[in-house]
Design a protein around this motif. Structure first.
Motif, mmCIF file in Angstrom:
data_model
loop_
_atom_site.group_PDB
_atom_site.id
_atom_site.type_symbol
_atom_site.label_atom_id
_atom_site.label_comp_id
_atom_site.label_asym_id
_atom_site.label_seq_id
_atom_site.Cartn_x
_atom_site.Cartn_y
_atom_site.Cartn_z
ATOM 1 N N THR A 152 71.082 10.196 51.370
ATOM 2 C CA THR A 152 72.173 11.235 51.658
ATOM 3 C C THR A 152 71.814 12.416 51.849
ATOM 4 O O THR A 152 70.971 13.006 51.528
ATOM 5 C CB THR A 152 73.286 11.266 50.412
ATOM 6 N N ALA A 153 72.660 13.166 52.765
ATOM 7 C CA ALA A 153 72.436 14.469 53.472
ATOM 8 C C ALA A 153 73.591 15.027 53.733
ATOM 9 O O ALA A 153 74.538 14.395 54.005
ATOM 10 C CB ALA A 153 71.102 14.495 54.599
ATOM 11 N N LYS A 154 73.558 16.097 54.427
ATOM 12 C CA LYS A 154 74.520 17.100 54.795
ATOM 13 C C LYS A 154 74.567 17.116 56.239
ATOM 14 O O LYS A 154 73.401 16.855 56.988
ATOM 15 C CB LYS A 154 74.773 18.431 54.294
ATOM 16 N N PRO A 155 75.544 16.971 56.990
ATOM 17 C CA PRO A 155 75.595 17.111 58.563
ATOM 18 C C PRO A 155 74.959 18.532 58.862
ATOM 19 O O PRO A 155 75.067 19.361 58.156
ATOM 20 C CB PRO A 155 77.074 17.162 58.944
ATOM 21 N N GLY A 156 74.084 18.243 59.949
ATOM 22 C CA GLY A 156 73.011 19.569 60.142
ATOM 23 C C GLY A 156 71.997 19.690 59.489
ATOM 24 O O GLY A 156 71.099 20.430 59.905
ATOM 25 N N ASP A 157 71.586 18.909 58.309
ATOM 26 C CA ASP A 157 70.454 19.208 57.520
ATOM 27 C C ASP A 157 69.199 18.611 58.460
ATOM 28 O O ASP A 157 69.325 17.768 59.260
ATOM 29 C CB ASP A 157 70.434 18.116 56.279
ATOM 30 N N ARG A 158 68.320 19.372 58.137
ATOM 31 C CA ARG A 158 67.119 19.012 58.871
ATOM 32 C C ARG A 158 66.119 18.193 58.148
ATOM 33 O O ARG A 158 65.800 18.652 56.977
ATOM 34 C CB ARG A 158 66.292 20.441 59.362
ATOM 35 N N ILE A 159 65.845 17.086 58.551
ATOM 36 C CA ILE A 159 65.319 15.975 57.589
ATOM 37 C C ILE A 159 63.881 15.583 57.960
ATOM 38 O O ILE A 159 63.655 15.368 59.182
ATOM 39 C CB ILE A 159 65.960 14.754 57.537
ATOM 40 N N ARG A 160 62.711 15.752 57.148
ATOM 41 C CA ARG A 160 61.453 15.183 57.402
ATOM 42 C C ARG A 160 61.631 13.922 56.792
ATOM 43 O O ARG A 160 61.668 13.514 55.995
ATOM 44 C CB ARG A 160 60.318 15.960 56.767
ATOM 45 N N GLY A 201 73.276 13.808 61.991
ATOM 46 C CA GLY A 201 74.781 13.999 62.580
ATOM 47 C C GLY A 201 75.525 13.732 61.402
ATOM 48 O O GLY A 201 75.324 13.727 60.450
ATOM 49 N N ASP A 202 76.980 13.680 61.714
ATOM 50 C CA ASP A 202 78.086 13.744 60.999
ATOM 51 C C ASP A 202 78.508 12.045 60.933
ATOM 52 O O ASP A 202 78.793 11.668 61.846
ATOM 53 C CB ASP A 202 79.096 14.333 61.284
ATOM 54 N N GLY A 203 78.079 11.476 59.634
ATOM 55 C CA GLY A 203 78.578 9.975 59.651
ATOM 56 C C GLY A 203 77.613 9.271 58.885
ATOM 57 O O GLY A 203 77.031 9.582 57.992
ATOM 58 N N VAL A 204 77.574 7.732 59.292
ATOM 59 C CA VAL A 204 76.714 7.062 58.674
ATOM 60 C C VAL A 204 75.867 6.065 59.754
ATOM 61 O O VAL A 204 76.267 5.724 60.991
ATOM 62 C CB VAL A 204 77.612 5.701 57.933
ATOM 63 N N PHE A 205 74.428 6.205 59.607
ATOM 64 C CA PHE A 205 73.544 5.857 60.523
ATOM 65 C C PHE A 205 72.699 4.640 60.177
ATOM 66 O O PHE A 205 72.070 4.991 58.892
ATOM 67 C CB PHE A 205 72.799 7.109 61.295
ATOM 68 N N PRO A 206 72.440 3.971 61.005
ATOM 69 C CA PRO A 206 71.189 2.838 60.455
ATOM 70 C C PRO A 206 70.038 3.364 61.115
ATOM 71 O O PRO A 206 69.715 3.747 62.116
ATOM 72 C CB PRO A 206 71.580 1.572 61.406
ATOM 73 N N LEU A 207 69.027 3.122 60.184
ATOM 74 C CA LEU A 207 67.517 3.406 60.216
ATOM 75 C C LEU A 207 66.980 2.060 60.327
ATOM 76 O O LEU A 207 66.851 1.429 59.382
ATOM 77 C CB LEU A 207 66.867 4.070 59.252
ATOM 78 N N ARG A 234 73.451 8.577 55.362
ATOM 79 C CA ARG A 234 74.741 8.729 55.020
ATOM 80 C C ARG A 234 75.023 10.138 54.977
ATOM 81 O O ARG A 234 74.472 10.825 54.049
ATOM 82 C CB ARG A 234 75.369 8.115 54.006
ATOM 83 N N THR A 235 75.836 10.802 55.734
ATOM 84 C CA THR A 235 76.271 12.380 55.731
ATOM 85 C C THR A 235 77.525 12.700 55.703
ATOM 86 O O THR A 235 78.066 13.695 55.609
ATOM 87 C CB THR A 235 75.417 13.245 57.085
ATOM 88 N N GLY A 236 78.427 11.439 55.841
ATOM 89 C CA GLY A 236 79.820 11.572 55.734
ATOM 90 C C GLY A 236 80.558 10.226 55.499
ATOM 91 O O GLY A 236 79.751 9.430 55.046
ATOM 92 N N GLY A 237 81.805 10.126 55.848
ATOM 93 C CA GLY A 237 82.687 8.658 55.585
ATOM 94 C C GLY A 237 82.161 7.762 56.674
ATOM 95 O O GLY A 237 81.552 8.282 57.459
ATOM 96 N N GLY A 238 82.683 6.609 56.438
ATOM 97 C CA GLY A 238 82.452 5.791 57.053
ATOM 98 C C GLY A 238 81.899 4.344 56.517
ATOM 99 O O GLY A 238 81.260 4.451 55.422
ATOM 100 N N ALA A 239 82.061 3.065 57.264
ATOM 101 C CA ALA A 239 81.520 2.035 56.646
ATOM 102 C C ALA A 239 80.110 1.885 57.046
ATOM 103 O O ALA A 239 79.470 2.408 57.892
ATOM 104 C CB ALA A 239 82.424 0.877 57.416
ATOM 105 N N ALA A 240 79.444 1.257 55.947
ATOM 106 C CA ALA A 240 78.015 1.074 56.107
ATOM 107 C C ALA A 240 77.674 -0.066 57.328
ATOM 108 O O ALA A 240 78.480 -0.759 57.674
ATOM 109 C CB ALA A 240 77.285 0.308 54.975
ATOM 110 N N PRO A 241 76.434 0.221 58.039
ATOM 111 C CA PRO A 241 76.188 -0.834 59.217
ATOM 112 C C PRO A 241 76.043 -1.969 58.826
ATOM 113 O O PRO A 241 75.364 -2.448 57.629
ATOM 114 C CB PRO A 241 75.049 -0.014 59.898
#
Length: 519
Positions: free
Chosen positions: A283-291, A345-351, A367-374
């Motif tokens: 989990t993170a926030k939209p706009g977070d810079r993630i390493r 980004g804002d949402g749920v993203f598959p790695l 996951r940075t926001g709402g939405g269904a898991a991939p």
């Protein structure tokens, strides 16, 4: 529990490394092969030269860690298996230190057989490298071993055994070495360990897989190991395995890898110890810079990795910085690591980590926001986008090797095949008394020539080499079929150092050797 100290282990015989146990092979400055010459004199892993090199690294704050190798019941996300692990976790608990620290780690062996611990990628003191029969005696069942050394360089590394095919169980853990002068700016960090999994599934074990593979394909029409069978299928050689169903893979093809993608049909592919049906969520926030620190701990699988909806900026490979480069997807051979930066980004993203050529994948979720898991079957378009491979990267100026002609060139032909499963280097299977000589202070060129129809991720212990043309500093590099790759390193870390394919089954079958420093 019986305890075996480092001093007792080394005093029991490794001081004879210049002869006896570690009898030598020699060659001239441009030797492409070596022949046994018992008169050659090699440094001992616990010799004064090794101690002097360690003293130059200095000492820092002592970080004490205890690690227990033990049988464990592991939950992979709805799938529970009996395996071996460090504690009860998969991957093992992260080890995190700062460059310059003194790491004091005790490994307790609760396994039913001997083990070891190798620090993959670290240019550490030789007697702590964890290569049984070369730098230490095996840690017997019920015993323990004290590893203690100065951690030299920041970066993304990992630990695993160097004993048989134990690495293809659950015995691995990330090792993160922080930079006290970290130049990167980011809000969060995510360590992603990728793996291919067979242990404990329907009775399979890595040892049973090795036994099946070692029987080879005999007179079968393997067509360069491609075999016109259903792609990605496990095919029987006609002989039952010692345990579990057949796991030899036929027809797994990847143009990216130069043809054949792998030997083993794994039933599962994991990201941080989880199957795609129950993925880890970060989990993170939209706009977070993630390493994100990617690490391929697999036994026989290359992974093509993408984060859906994002481009990645590559900052490091194998622990060392590179000139920043953007990409959609990355290829990681076994043992390789890449660090990237992404702006969430804002949402749920598959790695997604696609098991290259094997028609399956590992999955984790950002996951940075709402939405269904991939869905477990998700395949983001980035997997087919811009691909960045190590040969297209450039080393950061801070870690460039100085221009210098090589003092010694060693040619290492990768040989063997599936028919007899006779993987080797220069047509010679690994033997503890075979050495390729180098001398302290030399610039050494390793020329890998792949004479096989299979790709091989070649790994050098105790050093990093530079890819040609100002390429990145690495300790593991993919050599494709028919490819010739020349890499350079400075011989600045005395001792006896393993060099091998990081396909665990190829290495254990014989594609492994040793570079030895001459006195």
């Amino acid at each position: 529990m019986r305890s075996t100290t480092r001093r007792a282990v080394l005093g029991a015989g490794l001081a004879a490394a210049g002869s006896g146990l570690l009898a030598a092979c020699s060659g001239g400055p441009d030797s492409g092969s070596s022949a046994a010459t018992p008169s050659a004199d090699y440094l001992a892993p616990d010799g004064r030269e090794v101690a002097a090199a360690e003293a130059k690294r200095g000492t820092g704050p002592v970080r004490k860690v205890t690690l227990t190798a033990t049988p464990a019941r592991l939950d992979l996300g709805g799938l529970t298996v009996d395996s071996w692990a460090y504690g009860d976790r998969l991957p093992g608990r992260e080890i995190r230190v700062t460059a310059g620290d003194t790491l004091a780690l005790t490994l307790a062996n609760h396994l039913p057989e001997a083990t070891s611990l190798h620090w993959h990628g670290l240019a550490l003191r030789n007697d702590m490298d964890g290569a049984p029969g070369v730098t230490q005696r095996p840690i017997r069942a019920g015993a323990s071993f004290d590893y203690r050394f100065t951690v030299p360089h920041p970066g993304t590394y990992w630990v695993h055994p160097h004993s048989g095919v134990q690495q293809d169980r659950g015995l691995y853990a990330p090792l993160i070495v922080e930079d006290p002068k970290e130049p990167l700016s980011y809000d969060k960090e995510w360590v992603v360990v990728l793996d291919d999994w067979v242990d404990g599934v329907d009775g399979s074990t890595p040892d049973a897989v090795l036994a099946e593979l070692s029987r080879g394909m005999g007179g079968m029409d393997h067509g360069g190991h491609g075999m016109s069978k259903m792609p990605g299928m496990a095919m029987s050689t006609g002989k039952p395995g010692p345990s579990g169903p057949p796991r030899m893979m036929m027809g797994a093809a990847s143009p990216l890898l130069g043809g054949d993608a792998g030997d083993v049909a794994y039933p599962h592919y994991l990201a941080n110890g989880r199957t795609p049906d129950a993925p880890e969520t970060f989990t993170a926030k939209p706009g977070d810079r993630i390493r994100i620190r990617f690490l391929n701990a697999g036994g026989d699988t290359a992974f093509r990795v993408s984060l859906g909806g994002h481009r990645m900026t590559v900052t490091h490979t194998d622990g060392f910085p590179v000139e920043h480069a953007e990409t959609d997807t990355l290829l990681l051979g076994m043992g390789e690591r890449y660090d990237v930066l992404v702006e969430a980004g804002d949402g749920v993203f598959p790695l997604v980590a696609l098991a290259e050529g094997k028609k399956a994948a590992a999955l984790a979720v950002l996951r940075t926001g709402g939405g269904a898991a991939p869905e477990a079957s998700v395949r983001p378009r980035e997997l087919d986008g811009t691909l960045l491979t190590a040969d297209r990267l450039k080393a950061d100026r801070s870690v460039l090797l100085k221009d210098r002609r090589p003092d010694r060139t060693l040619t290492l032909r990768l040989t063997g095949g599936m028919a007899k499963y006779d993987w080797a280097i220069n047509a010679k299977k690994y033997a503890p008394d075979r050495r390729y000589p180098v001398a302290a202070g030399e610039r050494v060129r390793l020329v890998f020539v792949n004479d096989t129809t299979m790709w091989h991720p070649m790994h050098l212990h105790g050093h990093t080499f530079a890819l040609p043309g100002g390429g990145p500093r690495k300790d593991t590099a993919i050599i494709r079929p028919g490819q010739r790759l020349a890499v350079d390193f400075d011989a600045d870390n005395p001792g006896l150092w393993m060099l091998h394919c990081h396909n665990v089954y190829h290495a254990e079958s014989g594609m492994m050797t040793v570079l030895g420093y001459l006195r």
